[in-house]
Write a protein that holds these residues in place. Sequence first.
Motif, PDB file in Angstrom:
ATOM      1  N   UNK A 144     -69.405  47.472  21.800  1.00 53.89           N
ATOM      2  CA  UNK A 144     -68.564  48.424  21.094  1.00 53.89           C
ATOM      3  C   UNK A 144     -67.804  47.717  19.969  1.00 53.89           C
ATOM      4  N   UNK A 145     -67.370  48.474  18.951  1.00 50.77           N
ATOM      5  CA  UNK A 145     -66.548  47.851  17.921  1.00 50.77           C
ATOM      6  C   UNK A 145     -65.259  47.288  18.519  1.00 50.77           C
ATOM      7  N   UNK A 146     -64.849  46.148  18.026  1.00 51.21           N
ATOM      8  CA  UNK A 146     -63.590  45.540  18.437  1.00 51.21           C
ATOM      9  C   UNK A 146     -62.566  45.753  17.319  1.00 51.21           C
ATOM     10  N   UNK A 147     -61.306  45.848  17.696  1.00 49.83           N
ATOM     11  CA  UNK A 147     -60.246  46.055  16.711  1.00 49.83           C
ATOM     12  C   UNK A 147     -59.843  44.716  16.117  1.00 49.83           C
ATOM     13  N   UNK A 148     -60.028  44.581  14.809  1.00 52.26           N
ATOM     14  CA  UNK A 148     -59.731  43.337  14.130  1.00 52.26           C
ATOM     15  C   UNK A 148     -58.250  43.125  13.915  1.00 52.26           C
ATOM     16  N   UNK A 149     -57.885  41.979  13.363  1.00 51.62           N
ATOM     17  CA  UNK A 149     -56.470  41.669  13.139  1.00 51.62           C
ATOM     18  C   UNK A 149     -55.765  42.665  12.225  1.00 51.62           C
ATOM     19  N   UNK A 150     -56.526  43.325  11.334  1.00 53.37           N
ATOM     20  CA  UNK A 150     -55.899  44.286  10.421  1.00 53.37           C
ATOM     21  C   UNK A 150     -55.772  45.672  11.028  1.00 53.37           C
ATOM     22  N   UNK A 151     -56.301  45.859  12.245  1.00 51.55           N
ATOM     23  CA  UNK A 151     -56.189  47.142  12.918  1.00 51.55           C
ATOM     24  C   UNK A 151     -57.398  48.029  12.805  1.00 51.55           C
TER      25      UNK A 151
END
Length: 390
Positions: free
Chosen positions: A292-299
């Motif tokens: 699944x997509x992961x939430x990056x540092x920028x949100x």
Amino acid sequence: MTDQRLRDLLHEHVADLAPTDLGARAWQGARRTRQRRAAGVAGAAVATVVVVAGSLAIAKDDGGSPADPAPTPTTEQSTVGSPVVEPGADYRGAKTWWAPPSAEERNLPILGGTPLPDEIDLAPGAPAHPAGMRAVAVFELAGESGAPGRVVVVGADRTSYSLDVGRLDPVTDEVGNVFQPLGEESLAPDGRHVFFVQKSALEVYDLITGAWATYETVPWLAESARWISATEIWAPGELGSPDGTGTTYDVTGAEPTSVPTDPRVWDTSDEPFGPVRESAGGGVAQAMFLAEPATGPTGGPVGGTDALAARTGDDEVHLLVAPGFDDGRWKGCCPVVGWLDDETVLLQSRSNESRILAWRVGTPDLQRVSRLVGWEPGQESAVGSFADLR
């Protein structure tokens, strides 16, 4: 014209070119292996060495102590401040840490004093491996001919040697796919033996005595073989068999006694790949394709990522996420190498400038250990196998 200006012009010249997966053939083989494992080997073939308690000495058998790796200079130079490993949101209950872009890896701080040299030289023309020298790593460099590639042994003295593998045959499956005889599980944890996969056999080389031995296996399945102790190799018996069903070979000629195990970092639908390594303190680490997509540092969501999943002992799982293909790293970029101690795990970062990195699990502490030099990305694919480096 300065080096920087020349570099900028080159980047502008190729800016519109689409990136090419220079490791495509190697990763096709990896994908096929994963498909076989998913078809019924039930994850056993991705499990690696069950390390016996305590460290296994990786040294020349001359009655002396293990090699004491002295610091060596590196040609890579840091030109800016260290890149940042950024924390991100949780992914399926695991804390995420986002690796810097692959181009910034050269600016990571250097971790010295490991058994690996700062530069792993894979160039042709290395001296022949001397019998009596254990290995910390073994690499195969394969091109497009289909024949086994040249093999480089990184000795316990941190020097690169060549190994004559002329006795090996090309390895192809039922439909003609070509695979490299050396795999990520090939080197024994104590660095003494290394196996090479053939169609219906394992060819095992003893780096101390310089002798070869042949062990017959089920056709096509030896590619899933792995070490389950310092002297025992396990190979599955058939596709669809339960975990542990197969044959164990003891390279000393003794009766096999070890039992295959299947350690896991965590149970998710994400797809593990490459070796799974255990630390002496009960930690486990393995690379994974995140489903699944992961939430990056920028949100924002980031899909199609690889990650190193690790936990120390019974602690929570942490993910070191690599953006992967869009970031210069190859698909399946980051298989585990092993543990340096109970908190620090080594991983490969595969790209045109492949490196070995060290991550202190659950922290932003990421350092560079080694860089692979002397090979031709796009012309060769480099597969490496590592001993227990603790």
